[in-house]
Write an enzyme that holds these catalytic residues in place. Structure first.
Site, PDB file in Angstrom:
ATOM      1  N   LYS A  45       0.858  -1.174   0.000  1.00  0.00           N
ATOM      2  CA  LYS A  45       0.000   0.000   0.000  1.00  0.00           C
ATOM      3  C   LYS A  45       0.903   1.235   0.000  1.00  0.00           C
ATOM      4  CE  LYS A  45      -3.707   0.068   2.578  1.00  0.00           C
ATOM      5  NZ  LYS A  45      -4.620   0.182   3.746  1.00  0.00           N
ATOM      6  N   ASP A 139     -13.530  -0.164  13.188  1.00  0.00           N
ATOM      7  CA  ASP A 139     -14.084  -0.128  11.830  1.00  0.00           C
ATOM      8  C   ASP A 139     -14.272  -1.555  11.307  1.00  0.00           C
ATOM      9  OD1 ASP A 139     -15.125   1.190   9.655  1.00  0.00           O
ATOM     10  OD2 ASP A 139     -13.201   1.503   8.668  1.00  0.00           O
TER      11      ASP A 139
END
Length: 584
Positions: A45, A139
């Site tokens: 990423k 989350d």
């Protein structure tokens, strides 16, 4: 489909060879890579250079790396290293050959009891381990749950994780998260405990079994209202075949008050064990693996190839029988016969098609792609391949879009029916007139341009304004190359170049909300809300404010108190919650 290496910022970053882009998000790039030294696939990423001035996103990126590196667990995605090359900060982590739970639910709608329990069981193990290390995920949702081709579940994206007594990444008075899975205490900004993660897990469990989000609403405000004040319909009433114990378990996991919530992983596993006590011929992991392979092999034809079902169930490889010599010649004869028949049929139908060509307009769907906020995007018809879902007209309905509504439907090849009447602009609240479908266009002369915009916008063609407020309209245009500009005062413009042909219909279907986010503002006693120097509304707001993604200056003004100013970063599909008291 991934992007070629030439589109990547580097061919190699650190010790990792970059292969293809998996996802190009507003703030980061997700890349499939390979580590030659250890001969293993890697997920990399990269944080884009333009967002590195936003301290919040850099901290979130670093936080994810630190948390995952700290949590070494078979059901938590492992992080290998973090570094920087040129202007890119990068993180290399475990590559999971599989799909997300969100992808699986989008395909299957709902899952079997066995598979749902298996996914929850593995996630419970991951969350219990994280909570033991004073980490609250904050989350938990299907998008952050990866399922691999061996039936193993991984929890990922700890970018919003709360570490013990440390300060959260959100600024004071603001909240980040996914409303459909947020606990009531997370919505109200209270101190979080592990019980908040179990609330989200209960909402996921409910959705996996029923195919329905328990707190889904027509907009974010409605969603939050349900989380705070409404209880979902008990699962037993939706699915009579579900055991009562399981329905009660999920209800307890979604209790409004943390102290009333079932947040003990041992107790949850115990109840699940009693529900699924009968031995099965095929293990739950194998059932899950088989379902994941169904979609992973299709979506990733060049990825890791799983073993065959027979090899996994029997533990031995079956020999491949040699084909008989007569099979290939017979197949060629059949193929040639089919081709000959198709050719004869085509010649007959082609003559009929030519006689009717002038009467049937050939529609071409143009759906504008996503755009960058700072630079107007520019596309040609040949490069635009997504079709946007239809959204209701009118600025007053901005908020009636969930994050699912904002995603483009890729690969939709259904052509609109000819002669379908289009809606005119709304003449009065609650009523809309219909117009007569246009007569068939002649083979020579002008073409037809049909435009549908959500929520609305102005349309200019070759520098000339056609209409200043369009939801759905038709325009006759001359053949040739044209430049279309779609504008809205609150979003970046969209530029589309296309070729119009005589007797043909070109269609443009675009939503300005595709890269929009939402802002919820609560102020005591009250305030006028300004964004980027422009007045929006006065609190209390009647609806969420819909604005384009990126960084914006928020100002809250009251005649008796100093002006409150704060930079807010909007992410497509997400909501930022601001709560502020001016009288303190």
């Amino acid at each position: 489909m991934g992007t070629s290496v030439t589109s990547l910022p580097f061919k190699k970053i650190g010790e990792f060879d970059l292969i293809e882009i998996i996802q190009d998000a507003p703030y980061s790039l997700s890349v499939r890579a390979f580590q030659p030294g250890l001969k293993r696939p890697v997920f990399v990423k990269l944080l884009k250079p333009r967002v590195q001035n936003h301290q919040q996103w850099v901290e979130r990126f670093n936080r994810e790396a630190q948390v995952c590196a700290k949590l070494k667990h078979p059901h938590i995605v492992d992080v290998y290293t973090i570094g920087k090359q040129d202007e890119y900060i990068f993180m290399a982590m475990e590559f999971v050959p599989g799909i997300s739970l969100r992808t699986l639910l989008d395909k299957e709608k709902k899952l079997s009891l066995t598979i749902s329990i298996e996914i929850i069981r593995q996630l419970l193990s991951a969350l219990d381990f994280a909570h033991q290390h004073q980490v609250i995920h904050r989350d938990v949702k299907p998008d952050n749950t990866m399922l691999d081709i061996r039936g193993q579940v991984r929890l990922t994206d700890f970018g919003l994780a709360y570490l013990g007594e440390e300060m959260t990444l959100t600024q004071q008075g603001s909240i980040l998260g996914t409303p459909a899975y947020m606990s009531p205490e997370q919505v109200t900004g209270e101190v979080l405990t592990p019980a908040s993660d179990y609330f989200a897990l209960g909402a996921m469990f409910y959705e996996m079994l029923s195919g329905i989000k328990p707190f889904a609403g027509e907009n974010y405000t409605a969603c939050i209202q349900k989380i705070l004040n409404e209880n979902p319909l008990p699962l037993k009433q939706r699915l009579p075949e579900i055991p009562v114990k399981l329905s009660d378990l999920i209800n307890r996991m979604m209790a409004k008050r943390p102290e009333d919530r079932l947040a003990n992983p041992g107790q949850i596993v115990s109840v699940l064990g009693k529900i699924q006590s009968e031995p099965k011929s095929v293990s739950p992991e194998h059932e899950l693996a088989r379902l994941v392979k169904k979609y992973y092999v299709t979506a990733h034809p060049g990825g890791e190839t799983p073993k065959t079902e027979s090899a996994q169930t029997t533990g031995s490889k079956k020999p491949v029988l040699k084909q008989k010599r007569w099979v290939l010649p017979l197949a060629l004869i059949v193929l040639l016969s089919v081709l000959l028949i198709v050719l004869l049929l085509w010649q007959g139908t082609n003559r009929q098609a030519k006689t009717n060509l002038a009467e049937i307009p050939s529609p071409v769907t143009i759906a504008a792609d996503t755009f960058e906020k700072t630079t107007p995007a520019k596309d040609s018809i040949s490069s635009i391949k997504t079709a946007q879902k239809k959204l209701p007209p009118g600025r007053a309905k901005f908020a009636k879009n969930t994050s699912q509504d904002l995603k483009a439907v890729v690969g939709n090849k259904t052509e609109p029916k000819q002669g379908l009447p289009a809606e005119k602009e709304e003449k009065s609240a609650g009523s809309a007139a219909t117009e007569t479908p246009p007569a068939p266009l002649p083979a020579t002369g002008p073409g037809l341009l049909e435009i549908e915009l959500s929520p609305w916008g102005s349309v200019s063609l070759d520098g000339k304004l056609l209409d200043s407020m369009v939801h759905r309209s038709r325009f006759r245009i001359s053949p040739g190359r044209h430049r279309l500009v779609l504008s809205h005062p609150e979003f970046a413009p969209r530029i589309v170049e296309f070729q119009s042909r005589s007797g043909k219909t070109e269609r443009v279907n675009y939503s300005f909300l595709e890269k929009a986010g939402f802002l919820s503002v609560e102020v005591r006693p009250w305030a006028e809300v300004y964004i980027d120097g422009k007045f929006f509304d006065t609190t209390p707001l009647k609806r969420l404010i819909t604005i384009s993604d990126g960084e914006h200056l928020l100002e809250l003004k009251h005649p008796d108190y100093p002006t409150f100013r704060e930079m807010v970063t909007i992410t497509p599909g997400d909501t930022v919650f601001i709560r502020q008291r001016l009288d303190l």
